[in-house]
Design a protein around this motif. Structure first.
Motif, PDB file in Angstrom:
ATOM      1  N   ASP A 486       0.815  -1.223   0.000  1.00  0.00           N
ATOM      2  CA  ASP A 486       0.000   0.000   0.000  1.00  0.00           C
ATOM      3  C   ASP A 486       0.846   1.270   0.000  1.00  0.00           C
ATOM      4  O   ASP A 486       0.589   2.216   0.752  1.00  0.00           O
ATOM      5  N   GLY A 487       1.905   1.296  -0.803  1.00  0.00           N
ATOM      6  CA  GLY A 487       2.709   2.500  -0.953  1.00  0.00           C
ATOM      7  C   GLY A 487       3.707   2.755   0.158  1.00  0.00           C
ATOM      8  O   GLY A 487       4.266   3.850   0.237  1.00  0.00           O
ATOM      9  N   LYS A 488       3.960   1.759   1.035  1.00  0.00           N
ATOM     10  CA  LYS A 488       4.878   1.955   2.157  1.00  0.00           C
ATOM     11  C   LYS A 488       5.898   0.826   2.235  1.00  0.00           C
ATOM     12  O   LYS A 488       5.598  -0.320   1.867  1.00  0.00           O
ATOM     13  N   VAL A 489       7.091   1.163   2.745  1.00  0.00           N
ATOM     14  CA  VAL A 489       8.088   0.136   3.070  1.00  0.00           C
ATOM     15  C   VAL A 489       7.830  -0.306   4.504  1.00  0.00           C
ATOM     16  O   VAL A 489       7.903   0.504   5.431  1.00  0.00           O
ATOM     17  N   VAL A 490       7.508  -1.582   4.674  1.00  0.00           N
ATOM     18  CA  VAL A 490       7.115  -2.050   6.015  1.00  0.00           C
ATOM     19  C   VAL A 490       8.235  -2.835   6.715  1.00  0.00           C
ATOM     20  O   VAL A 490       8.207  -2.962   7.933  1.00  0.00           O
ATOM     21  N   ALA A 491       9.206  -3.352   5.954  1.00  0.00           N
ATOM     22  CA  ALA A 491      10.298  -4.110   6.608  1.00  0.00           C
ATOM     23  C   ALA A 491      11.484  -4.230   5.662  1.00  0.00           C
ATOM     24  O   ALA A 491      11.328  -4.328   4.454  1.00  0.00           O
ATOM     25  N   ILE A 492      12.680  -4.189   6.271  1.00  0.00           N
ATOM     26  CA  ILE A 492      13.938  -4.458   5.538  1.00  0.00           C
ATOM     27  C   ILE A 492      14.634  -5.597   6.265  1.00  0.00           C
ATOM     28  O   ILE A 492      15.033  -5.466   7.413  1.00  0.00           O
ATOM     29  N   ASP A 493      14.765  -6.738   5.611  1.00  0.00           N
ATOM     30  CA  ASP A 493      15.448  -7.886   6.199  1.00  0.00           C
ATOM     31  C   ASP A 493      16.909  -7.880   5.758  1.00  0.00           C
ATOM     32  O   ASP A 493      17.197  -7.906   4.544  1.00  0.00           O
TER      33      ASP A 493
END
Length: 496
Positions: A486-493
């Protein structure tokens, strides 16, 4: 306790024409087996999944008896046949073929019988291939329709014919009481339940493509019209009423729709040599096309086909080409559907969006590339700071780095000494230390751990100064996955 196992196999061609696999399984059950392995593969392929499981079970010493309808059901390759024969004899496994009885591999007569059947199976395979090639040659000469037909068609009297039999009920326009009707004693072909045929659906897809000019919009329209559960009467089990089930699958991908639209059969032609050879689909230009074999059953006119080709060549399916990738492509994933995200460009901006947003995923908002890079840099610098402050326990890799530093220090200490004849042994010590240092330096180390422990890694401004090539190198080592939705970065692994 050792097992009695059964094995059943048909090739894909055999399965297409009959239900011989089910018959083999029923016969094996009648003869009493503890477990049945089955494959739908060529007998010449030794890498069959369940056949390999059977081999492993024998090698583990857990099999007492192996049963099959005939030897050619086990394999048709001579080298594999002799391997299995020796394997059964080595592990003292009894072989029971239902078409002839027990095969005693401990006697000369039994072994000769097995050898003859192995060679006979190889001979039969070659004759089958020759017979199939002759049939294909005759079909091409007589312009007979190929066995596999595209969606919207059926084969009647060896000719392609549009399938006008009602088969599904669309969401739009279905009767209000459709759920009640599906449980009544309506016949399977009742127009109260079924109203659209495959031919009508096919024509609707062609007209939609010419109107909308985008494959994604065509699939969206068809999904809205038919949904994922198309109501169709099913045959009930004993004592149960029939229930609505999924009755039709159209296309799940834009590329599948494209291949279907370009199929010459839809224009009234018959084509051959269009199926994979050595794992690769031949290009349409390589197909053997016989024109106008069923002109009265054509779904697309020649004018419509030209327009479809122009739409496809101008705009359809261009995304995902090598020139439209980036070093983050493959790492950016949609959190909602789990699909890979595609890199897209609009003017001077680049962004990632879910690759399935044009079909079934409702995560339609994109994320600008700059926002993703900002999130990566913040995550890396934060992680580097955590490690520096000791919030993460030291790893085995950091101990190895300390060991290398200690060896270097010893070498430097020796070099700082003044040399004399009495100190000759120090030269040997230094040489030994260099050998140890070389060994330690050549050991495989975790590069990502070294990067994240560098003092500059905590400096957020350092990451902004990197070039595109440098970011590609560092991010390739540090970043495992980027989740967006939805247009957002939610996690960076990260890998560290």
């Amino acid at each position: 306790m050792k097992l009695t196992i059964g094995y059943a196999r048909v090739s894909t061609t055999e399965q297409f024409y009959s239900q011989s696999l089910d018959r083999q399984i029923d016969i094996l059950k009648e003869h009493g087996v503890d477990k049945i392995f089955r494959d739908v593969e060529s007998g010449a392929n030794s890498d069959r999944a369940e056949f390999q499981q059977l081999i492993k079970l024998i090698q583990q010493g857990e099999v007492r008896t192996l049963k099959a309808v005939a030897w050619d059901r086990l394999m048709r390759d001579p080298s594999m046949g002799f391997f299995v024969k020796n394997l059964l004899r080595e592990y003292d496994v009894q072989l029971f073929l239902l078409n002839q009885g027990e095969v005693d591999l401990s006697t000369a007569a039994g072994e000769l019988s097995a050898d003859m059947q192995i060679l006979l199976g190889a001979y039969e395979r070659k004759t089958i291939i020759e017979r199939i090639n002759r049939v294909h040659k005759r079909r091409r000469k007589d312009q007979i329709a190929w066995q596999v037909f595209p969606f919207g068609y059926r084969i009647i009297n060896n000719k392609y014919e549009l399938d006008t039999t009602p088969c599904v009920c669309p969401i739009e326009g279905r009767p209000a009481n459709y759920r009640e009707l599906s449980f009544e004693d309506e016949p399977d072909n009742s127009l109260k339940l079924l109203s659209w045929s495959k031919a009508r659906i096919s024509r609707e897809m062609v007209e939609s493509f010419l109107e909308l000019r985008k494959g994604s919009k065509v699939l969206q329209r068809m999904h809205a019209r038919f949904g994922s559960s198309i109501i169709k009467k099913s045959k009930p089990a004993v004592g149960l009423k029939s229930k609505p089930v999924i009755g039709l699958a159209i296309f799940g991908t834009i590329s599948g729709l494209k291949r279907w639209l370009r199929n010459p059969v839809l224009q009234g032609h018959t084509c051959y040599q269009k199926y994979p050879r050595k794992g690769k689909y031949p290009d349409i230009s390589e197909w053997n096309v016989i024109p106008n074999t069923h002109p009265g059953q054509a779904l697309i006119t020649s004018e419509e086909y030209q327009e479809i080709e122009e739409i496809i060549s101008s705009s359809f399916g261009k995304l995902g080409k090598p020139e439209r990738t980036y070093y983050l492509t493959g790492k950016v994933v949609c959190q909602k559907c789990g699909g890979s995200c595609d890199l897209k460009r609009s003017g001077q901006y680049s962004y990632y969006a879910c690759g399935h947003s044009r079909t079934y995923c409702d995560s339609r908002e994109h994320v600008r590339l700059e926002r993703i890079e900002e999130a990566i840099i913040y995550r890396i610098s934060t992680r580097a700071n955590e490690i520096y402050l000791g919030n993460t326990a030291p790893t085995e890799d950091s101990a190895e780095l300390a060991k290398i530093a200690e060896i270097k220090k010893k070498i430097q200490d020796i070099e700082n000494l003044s040399w004399s004849k009495v100190d000759r042994d120090l030269n040997n010590i230094k040489r030994d230390l260099y050998r140890v240092l070389e060994t330690e330096m050549n050991k495989p180390r975790n590069v990502s751990q070294e990067i994240i422990r560098h003092p500059q890694a905590q400096n957020i401004n350092f990451w902004y100064t990197l070039t595109k090539t440098e970011r590609e190198i560092f991010y390739g080592k540090l970043v495992d996955r980027i989740l967006i939705v939805d247009g957002k970065v939610v996690a960076i692994d990260l890998s560290v």
